[in-house]
Design an enzyme around this catalytic site. Structure first.
Site, PDB file in Angstrom:
ATOM      1  N   CYS A 183       0.318   3.633   7.366  1.00 10.75           N
ATOM      2  CA  CYS A 183      -0.800   3.952   6.723  1.00 10.75           C
ATOM      3  C   CYS A 183      -0.104   3.135   5.645  1.00 10.75           C
ATOM      4  CB  CYS A 183      -0.890   4.794   6.090  1.00 10.75           C
ATOM      5  SG  CYS A 183      -0.094   6.313   5.387  1.00 10.75           S
ATOM      6  N   ARG A 203      -6.672   8.070  -1.232  1.00 11.21           N
ATOM      7  CA  ARG A 203      -4.933   8.443  -2.369  1.00 11.21           C
ATOM      8  C   ARG A 203      -5.801   9.391  -3.131  1.00 11.21           C
ATOM      9  NH1 ARG A 203      -3.033   3.392  -1.017  1.00 11.21           N
ATOM     10  NH2 ARG A 203      -1.134   3.614   0.670  1.00 11.21           N
ATOM     11  N   ARG A 213      -5.659  12.483   1.643  1.00 14.03           N
ATOM     12  CA  ARG A 213      -4.091  13.209   1.148  1.00 14.03           C
ATOM     13  C   ARG A 213      -3.788  14.223   0.182  1.00 14.03           C
ATOM     14  NH1 ARG A 213       0.399   8.410  -0.040  1.00 14.03           N
ATOM     15  NH2 ARG A 213      -0.618   8.326  -2.000  1.00 14.03           N
ATOM     16  N   GLU A 270       7.375  10.237   5.322  1.00 12.53           N
ATOM     17  CA  GLU A 270       7.942   9.028   4.731  1.00 12.53           C
ATOM     18  C   GLU A 270       9.363   8.774   3.977  1.00 12.53           C
ATOM     19  OE1 GLU A 270       4.736   9.682   1.240  1.00 12.53           O
ATOM     20  OE2 GLU A 270       4.722  11.137   1.646  1.00 12.53           O
ATOM     21  N   ARG A 297      11.442   1.804  -5.400  1.00 14.30           N
ATOM     22  CA  ARG A 297      10.415   0.741  -4.996  1.00 14.30           C
ATOM     23  C   ARG A 297       8.972  -0.356  -6.332  1.00 14.30           C
ATOM     24  NH1 ARG A 297       4.569   2.400  -2.890  1.00 14.30           N
ATOM     25  NH2 ARG A 297       4.883   4.821  -3.404  1.00 14.30           N
ATOM     26  N   ASN A 345       5.732   2.945   2.526  1.00 12.18           N
ATOM     27  CA  ASN A 345       6.279   2.524   1.330  1.00 12.18           C
ATOM     28  C   ASN A 345       7.610   2.836   1.195  1.00 12.18           C
ATOM     29  OD1 ASN A 345       4.124   0.641   1.607  1.00 12.18           O
ATOM     30  ND2 ASN A 345       2.826   1.783   0.304  1.00 12.18           N
ATOM     31  N   ASP A 346       7.385   4.739   0.962  1.00 12.92           N
ATOM     32  CA  ASP A 346       8.353   4.807   0.523  1.00 12.92           C
ATOM     33  C   ASP A 346       9.227   4.915   2.094  1.00 12.92           C
ATOM     34  OD1 ASP A 346       7.463   6.236  -1.795  1.00 12.92           O
ATOM     35  OD2 ASP A 346       6.371   7.386  -1.138  1.00 12.92           O
ATOM     36  N   HIS A 386       1.633   1.927  -7.518  1.00  7.21           N
ATOM     37  CA  HIS A 386       0.362   2.445  -7.367  1.00  7.21           C
ATOM     38  C   HIS A 386      -0.737   1.143  -7.696  1.00  7.21           C
ATOM     39  CE1 HIS A 386       1.776   6.514  -6.218  1.00  7.21           C
ATOM     40  NE2 HIS A 386       1.405   6.102  -5.146  1.00  7.21           N
TER      41      HIS A 386
END
Length: 580
Positions: A498, A299, A333, A427, A461, A450-451, A192
């Protein structure tokens, strides 16, 4: 000296080092000549506060436990008058021009090392008392809990921040106009913190090993956020070259500004939609400046502080964000405070989160988390300020999504608000494989690559030890992406990407070939992706994707991408040439 890490946020930065370790609680920096006397006064004040603390502790113990126990702290009081401690720390501030915290740290380390060399066991044990006094002195240097953000405001810019790790909650508080770049011992390209820096256009290098122990505070540092190169104390001519590189990079980004108002199209005329990811509501102007067609991912967890965000505070933030972007859509989100939210590192809090693996995102609703209800109320109350869309993270099954929608519908009736579109994040593999079922309960879907990558490959990650095994181009990931795209198209449900893949000019062609037409990325990536897409032929991208899905390894996919990279590189390289 040169260090090598992994470039994770493009750009070049040059500045004096500020070193912060232990999650930015232990900070080292050089003082300006005018700041030395003020720092000496801080040390003297901290000594008197510490003396008062210890005397009060000693007196209380004398009354309750007797003089024997009280004598321990009476002895610590005497240490404050020992020239080997305070006088030496004051001398380091005057001669080496270092901050008081760093001076105390150095003196305590020296004293402990000296005591450890003594043959007498009793003397060796006094090292613990020295450490205790040193720790209390350091705490009293910042009685009001002065933060790294406060100290950055006092240091002459530009600086390069060198850390072991930087929690996102700390990164979000810093004035990055004063910090030119970041070098991190650990970290991953999808943490993040890195995502935040990328959105702000701050150059960053992670995985630099022992940078915090090798870089001296105040040392001149140059870093390249693409190559991962970090140079310490470069010679004047080399330094000038790096400063020129930094200026050219900034100029190249400005040269792409002409693309801001142009629609995103491929060379053969296929229209694509590029939206922006956003972490800080105060940075919404960057979204407009980049020419984004909306916010595809806000986010909201960056609103969280130690106690969470209150409903009224959230309403104010959401109203401002929606109004600033109106009439363009804003996809917010709900809170997704995942394992790396506050302390992204290899152990500690991140490891503790593994004990409750998967308890995040929409599953907090199933846990009856009051924060979710508070946030939904705030969102619905702010909805009339613009075009709001609510995105639910970490959706796994259609049952979970249906339950969450039921809660949202209930709150909608309570506040008397209008119904707003609700979407789900894709995800985890379970969600990617059942997009058709999820589409029955969602107005739109958004893939978080990413996830999806980390859960597909079983690679944390946030773990720098596994960073090389985190491969977004793995055929397993690509097959899931294709499956999701095919099912969404058949269900007639809007689907976007995204994750960080969406902002990579060399990977977007692969996503286009897989069937994606809507992307959300860091604002700084939009003109580069738009420029690169203008050279892309969708038919070629489709052939590339078909071959990539059938590949046997990520390495094989990378080789396939290389065949298209020449065309793409011409477009991307145009952004780093000096303007005529």
């Amino acid at each position: 000296m040169k260090l090598q890490g992994r470039g994770v946020s493009a750009g070049v930065a040059v500045g004096r080092a500020v070193v912060a370790v232990r999650e930015a609680t232990q900070i080292r920096y050089r003082l300006s000549a005018s700041g030395v006397e003020r720092e000496r006064q801080r040390l003297r004040t901290a000594r008197e506060r510490t003396r008062q603390d210890l005397e009060e502790i000693s007196e209380r113990l004398a009354r309750t436990l007797g003089p024997a126990q009280a004598s321990i702290f009476a002895a610590q009081v005497l240490m404050l008058d020992d020239p080997l401690l305070m006088k030496r720390a004051d001398e380091l501030i005057r001669t080496d021009r270092i901050n008081a915290e760093w001076a105390i740290e150095r003196v305590v380390d020296d004293l402990q090392a000296a005591l450890a060399r003594e043959g007498d066991e009793w003397l060796r044990e006094r090292g613990g008392d020295v450490s205790d006094v040193g720790g209390r002195l350091q705490r009293n240097l910042r009685p009001d809990h002065t933060t790294l953000a406060d100290l950055i405001e006092e240091i002459e810019p530009p600086v390069v921040l060198v850390v072991d790790e930087l929690p996102p909650s700390v990164a979000a508080q810093l004035d990055w106009a004063r910090v030119g770049g970041l070098v991190c011992d650990f970290g991953s390209p999808t943490s993040h913190t890195v995502i935040l820096l990328r959105s702000l256009g701050v150059p960053a290098v992670v995985g630099a090993g022992r940078a915090t122990s090798m870089v001296a505070p105040g040392q001149m540092v140059a870093l390249d956020g693409v190559t991962g190169e970090v140079l310490l104390d470069p010679e004047p001519d080399v330094l000038e070259g790096w400063q020129n590189r930094a200026a050219l990079t900034a100029a190249a980004s400005r040269a792409l500004d002409e693309l801001r108002d142009r629609p995103a199209k491929t060379a053969d005329g296929v229209r694509l939609r590029l939206e922006a990811n956003l972490e800080l509501a105060d940075e919404v102007s960057r979204v407009r400046e980049a020419g984004a067609e909306g916010i595809g991912l806000f986010r909201s967890e960056f609103l969280l502080d130690a106690d969470g965000a209150g409903e009224e505070e959230q309403v104010e933030v959401y109203r401002g964000l929606l109004a600033a972007m109106a009439p363009l859509p804003v996809t917010i989100r709900t809170f997704d405070a995942a394992g790396d939210w506050r302390h992204p590192h290899r152990g500690g809090a991140a490891a503790a989160h593994r004990d409750r693996f998967g308890v995040r995102g929409i599953r907090s609703v199933l846990q009856h988390d009051a924060r979710f209800r508070t946030q939904i109320r705030a969102l619905l109350r702010a909805a009339d300020a613009g075009t709001l869309r609510i995105l639910l993270p970490f959706v796994t099954t259609a049952d979970d999504l249906r339950f969450a929608r039921g809660v949202i519908d209930e709150i909608t009736r309570e506040v008397g608000g209008r119904r707003v579109p609700v979407g789900a994040m894709i995800e985890v593999p379970a969600a990617a494989l059942t997009v058709d079922a999820l589409a029955e309960h969602a107005e739109f879907l958004s893939v978080g690559t990413n996830d999806l990558t980390q859960y597909t490959l079983a690679v944390d990650r946030t773990d720098d030890w596994l960073a090389r095994q985190y491969e977004a181009t793995s055929p397993a990931v690509l097959r899931l992406l294709r499956t999701a795209a095919v099912q969404a198209r058949r269900a007639g449900c809007e689907l976007s990407v995204c994750g960080e893949m969406a902002g990579d000019p060399l990977l977007v062609p692969l996503l286009v070939g897989l069937g994606y037409r809507r992307f959300s990325m860091t604002p700084t990536a939009i003109p580069h992706v738009k420029h690169a897409l203008s050279t892309l032929d969708v038919r070629q991208a489709t052939v590339l994707a078909r071959r990539a899905v059938l590949a046997r390894s990520a390495h094989e996919v990378d080789q396939l991408l290389a065949s298209m990279a020449r065309t793409m590189r011409d477009a991307v390289d145009g952004s780093i040439k000096e303007p005529a």
